[in-house]
Design a protein around this motif. Structure first.
Motif, PDB file in Angstrom:
ATOM      1  N   LEU A   8       1.264  -1.458  -0.201  1.00  0.00           N
ATOM      2  CA  LEU A   8      -0.209  -0.019   0.453  1.00  0.00           C
ATOM      3  C   LEU A   8       0.790   0.682  -0.116  1.00  0.00           C
ATOM      4  O   LEU A   8       1.752   1.011   0.915  1.00  0.00           O
ATOM      5  N   ILE A   9       0.171   1.563  -1.571  1.00  0.00           N
ATOM      6  CA  ILE A   9       1.969   3.343  -0.897  1.00  0.00           C
ATOM      7  C   ILE A   9       0.783   4.522  -0.771  1.00  0.00           C
ATOM      8  O   ILE A   9      -0.596   4.296  -1.900  1.00  0.00           O
ATOM      9  N   VAL A  10       0.999   5.603   0.105  1.00  0.00           N
ATOM     10  CA  VAL A  10      -0.245   6.181   0.864  1.00  0.00           C
ATOM     11  C   VAL A  10       0.270   8.043   0.349  1.00  0.00           C
ATOM     12  O   VAL A  10       1.343   7.694   0.786  1.00  0.00           O
ATOM     13  N   ALA A  99       1.321   3.334 -14.183  1.00  0.00           N
ATOM     14  CA  ALA A  99       2.529   2.475 -13.084  1.00  0.00           C
ATOM     15  C   ALA A  99       2.500   1.781 -12.296  1.00  0.00           C
ATOM     16  O   ALA A  99       2.597   0.409 -12.362  1.00  0.00           O
ATOM     17  N   LEU A 100       1.957   2.371 -10.804  1.00  0.00           N
ATOM     18  CA  LEU A 100       1.901   1.703  -9.637  1.00  0.00           C
ATOM     19  C   LEU A 100       1.342   0.896  -9.876  1.00  0.00           C
ATOM     20  O   LEU A 100       0.813  -0.288  -9.114  1.00  0.00           O
ATOM     21  N   ARG A 101      -0.277   1.725 -10.389  1.00  0.00           N
ATOM     22  CA  ARG A 101      -1.624   1.108 -10.249  1.00  0.00           C
ATOM     23  C   ARG A 101      -1.526  -0.374 -11.416  1.00  0.00           C
ATOM     24  O   ARG A 101      -1.692  -1.650 -10.464  1.00  0.00           O
ATOM     25  N   ASP A 102      -0.563  -0.657 -12.203  1.00  0.00           N
ATOM     26  CA  ASP A 102      -0.490  -1.591 -13.344  1.00  0.00           C
ATOM     27  C   ASP A 102       0.116  -2.505 -12.440  1.00  0.00           C
ATOM     28  O   ASP A 102       0.049  -3.575 -13.009  1.00  0.00           O
ATOM     29  N   ASP A 103       1.462  -2.041 -11.896  1.00  0.00           N
ATOM     30  CA  ASP A 103       1.668  -3.175 -10.703  1.00  0.00           C
ATOM     31  C   ASP A 103       1.133  -3.691  -9.969  1.00  0.00           C
ATOM     32  O   ASP A 103       1.781  -4.789  -9.349  1.00  0.00           O
ATOM     33  N   LEU A 130      -7.510   5.567 -10.030  1.00  0.00           N
ATOM     34  CA  LEU A 130      -7.228   5.056  -9.286  1.00  0.00           C
ATOM     35  C   LEU A 130      -6.258   4.609  -8.165  1.00  0.00           C
ATOM     36  O   LEU A 130      -5.513   4.253  -7.432  1.00  0.00           O
ATOM     37  N   PHE A 131      -7.353   5.578  -6.978  1.00  0.00           N
ATOM     38  CA  PHE A 131      -6.979   5.523  -5.910  1.00  0.00           C
ATOM     39  C   PHE A 131      -7.900   4.078  -4.943  1.00  0.00           C
ATOM     40  O   PHE A 131      -9.621   4.154  -5.753  1.00  0.00           O
ATOM     41  N   ASP A 132      -7.374   3.500  -4.277  1.00  0.00           N
ATOM     42  CA  ASP A 132      -8.346   2.969  -3.423  1.00  0.00           C
ATOM     43  C   ASP A 132      -9.722   2.963  -2.520  1.00  0.00           C
ATOM     44  O   ASP A 132      -9.911   2.264  -1.916  1.00  0.00           O
TER      45      ASP A 132
END
Length: 219
Positions: A8-10, A99-103, A130-132
């Protein structure tokens, strides 16, 4: 792509994803001037960015009677919304997030903005999908209290040890420390590199390209 450290990247919003630091600083100064208050210098006005709006204005205008803070908030919003649509994402942010989402990373926002303000910004930038998860200062405790990160990790079913907070202020990095997550600082926003480095984040990026490259290699 294998996720080495984090799931998780915030991200903070203003000064980290959106190039809005100068606009917020000028809006705080103009609001103080409207009410005949001492106008904070650029450094003092930008220091409070990232806090909830009431907390930020209390710090920027400490001599104001607390009963008059609603007036100051109204004047701040007036000036902010005059040029809100002129603010833009930092170059490379959209591509980095995609790119982060795709990864396969989970992405979230923890911001001092209000819910209405963040939703407006997400809609204007077409980044909502794009944000969860997202947390705003008017929904919980303001930074540097750890509540935003604790709530996001619980909501998204993630461990604190596999979460990283990215922001441009010491409020962001101190929130991460208080919550028990990793932190990354960026120096292109509100706070000086030396202040960020003093909190010993995993990395301090000078620009979005450096941040994106570090995440690709280490996250």
């Amino acid at each position: 792509m294998a996720r080495e450290q984090f799931d998780l990247i915030v991200f903070d919003w203003d000064g980290t994803l959106m190039d809005s630091t100068a606009h917020i600083t000028r809006s705080i100064q103009a609001a103080c001037q409207d009410l005949g208050l001492p106008v904070p210098a650029d450094q003092a006005a930008s220091y409070v960015i990232g806090l909830g709006l009431r907390e930020a204005l209390q710090m920027a205008a400490p001599t104001l009677d607390p009963a008059d803070y609603p007036r100051l908030i109204e004047r701040y919003r007036f000036h902010y919304f005059l040029k809100d649509q002129a603010t833009e994402l930092f170059a490379g942010v959209r591509e980095m997030l995609q790119a982060l989402r795709d990864d396969g990373y989970l992405l979230a926002v923890a911001t001092g903005k209000s819910r209405v303000g963040l939703n407006r910004a997400l809609d204007q930038t077409s980044l909502t999908s794009l944000f969860d998860g997202t947390r705003c200062a008017d929904e919980t405790f303001s930074k540097p209290h750890p509540a935003m990160l604790h709530e996001l990790t619980r909501e998204l079913g993630q461990g604190l040890a596999r979460t990283v907070m990215i922001g441009d202020t010491t409020h962001d990095l101190q929130m991460a420390r208080n919550a028990g997550t990793a932190a990354i600082g960026v120096t292109y926003g509100a706070h000086a590199a030396s202040s960020l480095e003093a909190l010993q984040p995993e990395f301090v990026a000078q620009n979005v390209a450096e941040l994106s490259a570090w995440l690709r290699e280490h996250a």
